[in-house]
Design a protein around this motif. Structure first.
Motif, PDB file in Angstrom:
ATOM      1  N   GLY A  36       0.795  -1.216   0.000  1.00  0.00           N
ATOM      2  CA  GLY A  36       0.000   0.000   0.000  1.00  0.00           C
ATOM      3  C   GLY A  36       0.832   1.271   0.000  1.00  0.00           C
ATOM      4  O   GLY A  36       0.292   2.369   0.109  1.00  0.00           O
ATOM      5  N   SER A  37       2.153   1.144  -0.139  1.00  0.00           N
ATOM      6  CA  SER A  37       3.022   2.327  -0.168  1.00  0.00           C
ATOM      7  C   SER A  37       3.105   2.879  -1.584  1.00  0.00           C
ATOM      8  O   SER A  37       3.220   2.121  -2.555  1.00  0.00           O
ATOM      9  N   GLU A  38       3.075   4.198  -1.680  1.00  0.00           N
ATOM     10  CA  GLU A  38       3.106   4.823  -3.002  1.00  0.00           C
ATOM     11  C   GLU A  38       4.504   4.731  -3.595  1.00  0.00           C
ATOM     12  O   GLU A  38       5.518   4.902  -2.908  1.00  0.00           O
ATOM     13  N   ILE A  39       4.576   4.439  -4.903  1.00  0.00           N
ATOM     14  CA  ILE A  39       5.846   4.370  -5.633  1.00  0.00           C
ATOM     15  C   ILE A  39       5.729   5.240  -6.875  1.00  0.00           C
ATOM     16  O   ILE A  39       4.634   5.568  -7.324  1.00  0.00           O
ATOM     17  N   ASN A  40       6.880   5.608  -7.435  1.00  0.00           N
ATOM     18  CA  ASN A  40       6.880   6.482  -8.605  1.00  0.00           C
ATOM     19  C   ASN A  40       6.947   5.709  -9.910  1.00  0.00           C
ATOM     20  O   ASN A  40       6.529   6.196 -10.957  1.00  0.00           O
ATOM     21  N   SER A  41       7.512   4.506  -9.866  1.00  0.00           N
ATOM     22  CA  SER A  41       7.599   3.691 -11.075  1.00  0.00           C
ATOM     23  C   SER A  41       7.596   2.225 -10.690  1.00  0.00           C
ATOM     24  O   SER A  41       7.842   1.862  -9.522  1.00  0.00           O
ATOM     25  N   SER A  42       7.339   1.362 -11.671  1.00  0.00           N
ATOM     26  CA  SER A  42       7.276  -0.073 -11.397  1.00  0.00           C
ATOM     27  C   SER A  42       8.636  -0.607 -10.954  1.00  0.00           C
ATOM     28  O   SER A  42       8.708  -1.618 -10.248  1.00  0.00           O
ATOM     29  N   SER A  43       9.708   0.055 -11.331  1.00  0.00           N
ATOM     30  CA  SER A  43      11.042  -0.406 -10.919  1.00  0.00           C
ATOM     31  C   SER A  43      11.282  -0.192  -9.429  1.00  0.00           C
ATOM     32  O   SER A  43      12.186  -0.788  -8.850  1.00  0.00           O
ATOM     33  N   ASP A  44      10.454   0.668  -8.785  1.00  0.00           N
ATOM     34  CA  ASP A  44      10.608   0.914  -7.347  1.00  0.00           C
ATOM     35  C   ASP A  44       9.915  -0.139  -6.495  1.00  0.00           C
ATOM     36  O   ASP A  44      10.102  -0.166  -5.275  1.00  0.00           O
ATOM     37  N   ALA A  45       9.086  -0.979  -7.119  1.00  0.00           N
ATOM     38  CA  ALA A  45       8.306  -1.953  -6.351  1.00  0.00           C
ATOM     39  C   ALA A  45       9.199  -3.061  -5.821  1.00  0.00           C
ATOM     40  O   ALA A  45      10.091  -3.534  -6.522  1.00  0.00           O
ATOM     41  N   ASN A  46       8.962  -3.451  -4.579  1.00  0.00           N
ATOM     42  CA  ASN A  46       9.755  -4.538  -3.998  1.00  0.00           C
ATOM     43  C   ASN A  46       9.144  -5.911  -4.266  1.00  0.00           C
ATOM     44  O   ASN A  46       9.692  -6.930  -3.896  1.00  0.00           O
ATOM     45  N   THR A  47       7.959  -5.932  -4.911  1.00  0.00           N
ATOM     46  CA  THR A  47       7.333  -7.190  -5.320  1.00  0.00           C
ATOM     47  C   THR A  47       6.836  -7.042  -6.750  1.00  0.00           C
ATOM     48  O   THR A  47       6.834  -5.939  -7.320  1.00  0.00           O
ATOM     49  N   SER A  48       6.399  -8.135  -7.327  1.00  0.00           N
ATOM     50  CA  SER A  48       5.910  -8.098  -8.706  1.00  0.00           C
ATOM     51  C   SER A  48       4.481  -7.589  -8.785  1.00  0.00           C
ATOM     52  O   SER A  48       3.985  -7.278  -9.864  1.00  0.00           O
ATOM     53  N   SER A  49       3.793  -7.511  -7.615  1.00  0.00           N
ATOM     54  CA  SER A  49       2.397  -7.064  -7.591  1.00  0.00           C
ATOM     55  C   SER A  49       2.343  -5.550  -7.426  1.00  0.00           C
ATOM     56  O   SER A  49       2.924  -4.995  -6.497  1.00  0.00           O
ATOM     57  N   ILE A  50       1.653  -4.882  -8.358  1.00  0.00           N
ATOM     58  CA  ILE A  50       1.531  -3.415  -8.337  1.00  0.00           C
ATOM     59  C   ILE A  50       0.070  -3.046  -8.556  1.00  0.00           C
ATOM     60  O   ILE A  50      -0.639  -3.705  -9.320  1.00  0.00           O
ATOM     61  N   ARG A  51      -0.364  -1.980  -7.887  1.00  0.00           N
ATOM     62  CA  ARG A  51      -1.709  -1.460  -8.127  1.00  0.00           C
ATOM     63  C   ARG A  51      -1.613  -0.061  -8.703  1.00  0.00           C
ATOM     64  O   ARG A  51      -0.884   0.779  -8.171  1.00  0.00           O
ATOM     65  N   ILE A  52      -2.379   0.138  -9.751  1.00  0.00           N
ATOM     66  CA  ILE A  52      -2.247   1.371 -10.536  1.00  0.00           C
ATOM     67  C   ILE A  52      -3.575   2.118 -10.564  1.00  0.00           C
ATOM     68  O   ILE A  52      -4.637   1.527 -10.747  1.00  0.00           O
ATOM     69  N   VAL A  53      -3.485   3.439 -10.357  1.00  0.00           N
ATOM     70  CA  VAL A  53      -4.641   4.319 -10.472  1.00  0.00           C
ATOM     71  C   VAL A  53      -4.487   5.145 -11.733  1.00  0.00           C
ATOM     72  O   VAL A  53      -3.431   5.737 -11.976  1.00  0.00           O
ATOM     73  N   THR A  54      -5.518   5.162 -12.548  1.00  0.00           N
ATOM     74  CA  THR A  54      -5.489   5.938 -13.799  1.00  0.00           C
ATOM     75  C   THR A  54      -6.555   7.023 -13.763  1.00  0.00           C
ATOM     76  O   THR A  54      -7.456   7.009 -12.920  1.00  0.00           O
ATOM     77  N   GLU A  55      -6.430   7.962 -14.700  1.00  0.00           N
ATOM     78  CA  GLU A  55      -7.362   9.083 -14.738  1.00  0.00           C
ATOM     79  C   GLU A  55      -8.788   8.612 -14.977  1.00  0.00           C
ATOM     80  O   GLU A  55      -9.739   9.097 -14.367  1.00  0.00           O
TER      81      GLU A  55
END
Length: 1001
Positions: free
Chosen positions: A558-577
């Motif tokens: 649930g921590s905000e990241i700036n890019s997918s390369s910053d993620a510490n796991t392969s699971s990412i959640r993305i918010v779009t316009e």
């Protein structure tokens, strides 16, 4: 000259005669005629505001709140307008009036414990009200109220007192002198206008939100009203000087920090209890003596032949009359709840009140369940005002009868534990509590006893919360327990603690930690999820891809990241316009699809929401050359195949729900539903006869007809909660207890068959569902059924596969004989195994199971004589083979043909001269029987000891047949053993038994 009104005198004399027995004190010199019946009084109120003062009539909302998760019941007339006051909605009309059904049986508005003991508290009552949403304010509201009371109802001004808010320094609130002056200008005498503090004359919706001063109108019931000023008795709890109307001036707002500020928009919210008004206008000192209650008492008297209701609040008749009052009051409340679609199974407060009435019926009136008699009377009294009481009467009676039978079965099956018996013997008053629904009461009471040992006089908020959250006691029971123990309860503190608990329970996304949202992200534009077209050639609903940009990204913590390369796991959640994806809601699973950047596809597996923000879950490969960053322009594309299946399954769920209600005509409510791309599930509770196979067939055929022949068009209507209230011409299905949004409520309809509140995606025409069948129908409780269904190609395949198996079984049945029975039964076993996991039509599966049993019965009947002969031959052969042996251990090669052969018969055929163990193995189950002649039994050898040596290899128990000596005969309980390991285990078991017999026999 003093003129006597003989009608009044006759009325007074009648009441004085009754009062010579100490039944009641005459408070009013009014007398009842047909001109002031409750129906007329209610109509006069509505006509005054609607016809004379151009208010719009808005029908009473249901007593089941559907847009307010803070309430268990609608408890005030303003509930349905709450969001107008909060500024969430614009009013449909600027001024309205109605009579609102209200129930108060819990929380801060809890009149349950008082009902019956006084003359004016009720669990159900009607709140007459008028509202202005910016159209008029104090002057007009006060003038209309005064005119209605004095000109229409002809109440003498000398009987009335008015109050106003006299200010509060702590909150920087000035006295409401404007209100005081309005009353003076109307003509109210100065000594009849009284100022009070915030407790009595300042109304607040909650700890924050809209609020404002109010003015109350009180009425003097005593005959001395003309000569005696009783201003000093106002608001001190006198039963002969009561509040009749409250007019609230919503002009302020309390902020979260506690400060009170002025509102730009001003509202009027009034409420007057019909029951109190009717009592006064009919010249009664008790609400229970009016035409709203007396017919119920008459019905009880007629049915039970008990002594008539006398209206006593003291003396010898008090207990009986209190039972009359409780039963009549609760009958009204139960009737209203059931007519509005509430089910006792869903609302334990309702169920306990219903059971309380059953207990009173038996204990005080000697009748099993008087509710089935009193509630039709309630419908006769209130049915013209609330037509649903007549419309749902048969359903209501069915529910009452079911609840009575269920309650009776619970009481018969209830066996109190030793601990419960001890505490009830120690404190018999606990018998007055309905403990059937509180399995944790014993532990709760033991904990409570430890708590009160320190001479506590109050159940603290913390202790009340513990009794509730740890042991399952609700606040009503806690209050009753406190009353029995001569204690009080910190209700306000308890409510505060409950509110804190609710605030701690954050919404969770995908079962993980709540995401800390950036305040700049307000919402995701999501209306595109309903934009799709049907392609007849593909039999598919098609959507367009959407171009948008990434606004935020979060890792799995649930921590905000700036890019997918910053993620510490392969699971990412993305918010779009914006997002065309349907997120998981309304029982329907989310869409899946792709997020595309520079032609590189990222699979979207799950879509969820938090508040109004949509999260798209993807798995990102860290070795990928494509990196996702905030601000990236991306394309989003839905998996149309999965979306199509969800659409078809969701619409089919609505059709099933509607068809079952149409065919069964029983009290039905939806407990749950689940829509996925693979199947649909809907769980319904149905009060009535058990569901039969014929019922299921009729339902499936009716659903087929809707899909194949009726071509019902979908209609979508978007309304808010106010507009929904006015949909009086539609039978719209709402799930009791479900919390719906205040705005953008979607009514999904298919022809005149189905209309439901639903946020899901649906077919445009029922023909687009294509096909349907049930794959499973299971009973999930005393009245509940879980229906699992399939649509389109999945349904067709399930039907075709079912027909194929039925054809195969018919051929096996046709050619079954003793010569090929092993092959036949081998195929039957294979098909039986396949039926467990195969997705075929439920009705076809039942037909398959009947055919399988028919084949087995056919072979069994054909082989019965042959089997007996084969067994006789085999046992004689065994006896000859073991002629020189002291004992016999034999595995019966009985095959499927000898499946039902009794091991008792086999041991008997061997004879009783030698110890014997006979074992059999059929349908993956091993059984054995052991017999030892009495003359061979000794200290180290008998049937039980010997068979245990055999049974231990199969981890099975050894027991004697009922009534027989375990030393002479025992059997080994059947034990499932996998075929691949059976023979090796059998050999070991035989060796062990042989070794034991050789040493001990």
């Amino acid at each position: 000259m003093f003129i006597v009104d003989f009608k009044i005198m006759n009325y007074i004399n009648r009441n004085i005669v009754r009062n010579s027995k100490g039944l009641r004190i005459l408070l009013s010199t009014h007398y009842s005629t047909n001109h002031n019946s409750s129906d007329v009084i209610r109509k006069q109120f509505l006509d005054f505001f609607i016809k004379d003062n151009q208010h719009e009539f808005v029908k009473s909302s249901s007593v089941i709140p559907f847009c307010d998760k803070t309430l268990s019941f609608t408890n005030a007339g303003m509930n349905q307008f709450k969001n107008i006051f909060l500024g969430y909605q614009l009013p449909v009309y600027k001024k309205v009036a109605n009579t609102q059904k209200c129930i108060r049986v819990g929380g801060k508005h809890n009149d349950l414990s008082i009902v019956g003991s006084d003359s004016y508290h009720h669990t159900f009552f009607e709140m007459l009200g008028n509202w202005s949403f910016g159209e008029y304010f104090k002057k007009e509201a006060c003038e209309m109220a005064w005119k209605l009371l004095t000109d229409v109802y002809k109440i003498r001004a000398e009987r009335l007192y008015v109050t106003y808010f006299n200010g509060n320094d702590e909150n920087n609130l000035s006295p409401d002198l404007e209100c005081r002056d309005i009353w003076l200008n109307i003509g109210v005498k100065k000594d009849r206008i009284i100022g009070f503090d915030m407790k009595d004359n300042f109304w607040e919706m909650g700890k924050c939100g809209p609020c404002g001063p109010c003015t109350e109108i009180h009425i003097d019931h005593l005959p001395s009203y003309e000569t005696k000023n009783r201003g000093h008795d106002v608001n001190i709890g006198k039963s002969d000087l009561t509040e009749i109307w409250n007019i609230v001036f919503i002009q302020n707002h309390r902020r979260n920090d506690g400060e009170i500020e002025n509102l730009s928009e001003k509202f009027i919210d009034t409420g007057m209890g019909l029951e109190r008004l009717v009592a006064f206008l009919q010249g009664k000192s008790s609400n229970y003596d009016t035409d709203l209650f007396l017919p119920i008492f008459k019905k009880i008297e007629k049915i039970t032949h008990c002594s008539p209701y006398t209206g006593s609040f003291s003396g010898n008749d008090f207990k009986r009359d209190t039972s009359y009052r409780i039963l009549a009051d609760h009958s009204r409340m139960i009737a209203i709840c059931l007519a509005d679609g509430m089910f006792p199974e869903q609302n334990q407060k309702l169920r306990r009140i219903l059971r309380k009435c059953i207990n009173i019926s038996v204990k005080h009136f000697g009748h099993q369940n008087l509710l089935v008699e009193t509630i039709p009377t309630v419908a006769n009294i209130l049915g013209d005002t609330f037509p649903e009481l007549h419309q749902k009467l048969f359903n209501t009676l069915d529910i009452l009868k079911y609840e009575e039978e269920y309650f009776q079965s619970l009481k018969e099956n209830l066996s109190l534990s030793k601990g419960m018996k001890e505490i009830i013997n120690h404190n018999p008053k606990l018998n007055d509590l309905d403990l059937l629904d509180y399995p944790g009461f014993l532990n709760a009471y033991q904990d409570f006893n430890r708590y009160k040992k320190s001479n506590k006089k109050e159940i603290s908020a913390e202790m009340a919360l513990k009794l509730h959250s740890t042991y399952g006691l609700d606040i009503d029971l806690i209050e009753k327990l406190a009353e029995i123990e001569h204690m009080t309860v910190d209700i306000d503190g308890y409510e505060d603690q409950m509110e804190k608990m609710k605030n701690i329970l954050f919404e969770r996304v995908d079962g993980e930690k709540v995401i800390k949202l950036n305040e700049s992200i307000l919402s995701t534009k999501n209306d595109l999820k309903y934009e799709y077209v049907y392609d007849n050639s593909k039999h598919m609903f098609c959507t367009k891809s959407v171009n948008t940009k990434i606004l935020a990204m979060f890792d799995s913590n649930g921590s905000e990241i700036n890019s997918s390369s910053d993620a510490n796991t392969s699971s990412i959640r993305i918010v779009t316009e914006c997002s065309p994806f349907y997120y998981e809601s309304g029982g329907q699973e989310s869409d899946s699809g792709f997020l595309i950047k520079n032609e590189h596809k990222f699979r979207i597996n799950l879509v969820t929401s938090q508040k109004e923000i949509i999260f798209h879950s993807i798995n990102h490969n860290h070795n990928s050359n494509e990196i996702l960053k905030i601000g990236d322009a991306v394309e989003m594309k839905i998996d149309d195949s999965k979306r199509t299946k969800c659409i078809q399954n969701h619409s089919a769920t609505h059709i099933i729900n509607a068809v079952i209600r149409q065919l069964k005509k029983l009290p039905i409510y939806q407990k749950s539903s689940l829509v996925t791309s693979n199947q649909l599930k809907i769980e319904l509770a149905m009060i009535g006869p058990k569901l039969s196979e014929t019922d299921v067939r009729n339902i499936e055929q009716a659903v087929h007809k809707v899909i194949k022949n009726e071509n019902l068009e979908q209609r979508i209507e978007i309304v808010n909660s106010q507009q929904l209230q006015n949909q009086t011409d539609k039978n719209i299905l709402m799930i009791p207890g479900e919390i719906y949004p205040d705005d953008n409520i979607r009514i999904v309809s298919f022809g005149n068959l189905s209309a439901e509140l639903c946020c899901g995606s649906h077919v445009h025409n029922t023909s687009q569902i294509e096909d349907f069948t049930f794959s499973s129908v299971k009973s999930t409780g005393r009245t509940s059924y879980l229906f699992t269904g399939l649509t389109a190609n999945t349904a067709r395949n399930a039907i075709i596969k079912g027909d194929e198996i039925i054809n195969e079984l018919n051929k096996l049945k046709e050619f079954a004989s003793l010569e090929n029975f092993n092959d036949i039964l081998s195929n039957v076993r294979r098909i039986s195994t396949e039926l467990i996991s195969l997705e075929i039509s439920y009705l076809k599966k039942l037909e398959c199971q009947r055919l399988i049993e028919a084949i087995k019965d056919h072979i069994k009947n054909e082989s019965r004589i042959v089997v007996s002969e084969l067994l006789d031959i085999e046992m004689k052969l065994i006896t000859r083979q073991h002629n020189d042996s002291k004992f016999i251990i034999h595995f019966l090669t009985c095959s499927e043909l000898m499946k039902n052969v009794s091991l008792q018969k086999a041991t008997r055929l061997v004879g009783n001269e030698k110890p014997v163990i006979i074992a059999s193995y059929v349908d993956d189950e091993i059984k054995a029987r052991c017999c030892v002649p009495q003359k061979m039994i000794h200290e180290t050898f008998d049937a039980e000891k010997w068979l245990k040596c055999f049974a231990e290899y199969f981890k099975s128990k050894v027991e004697p047949p009922k009534g027989q000596n375990k030393m002479e005969v025992c059997f080994m309980k059947g034990r499932k053993v996998k075929a691949e390991s059976f023979h090796s285990m059998l050999q070991e078991a035989i060796k062990s038994a042989e070794h034991f017999a050789l040493e001990n026999c």
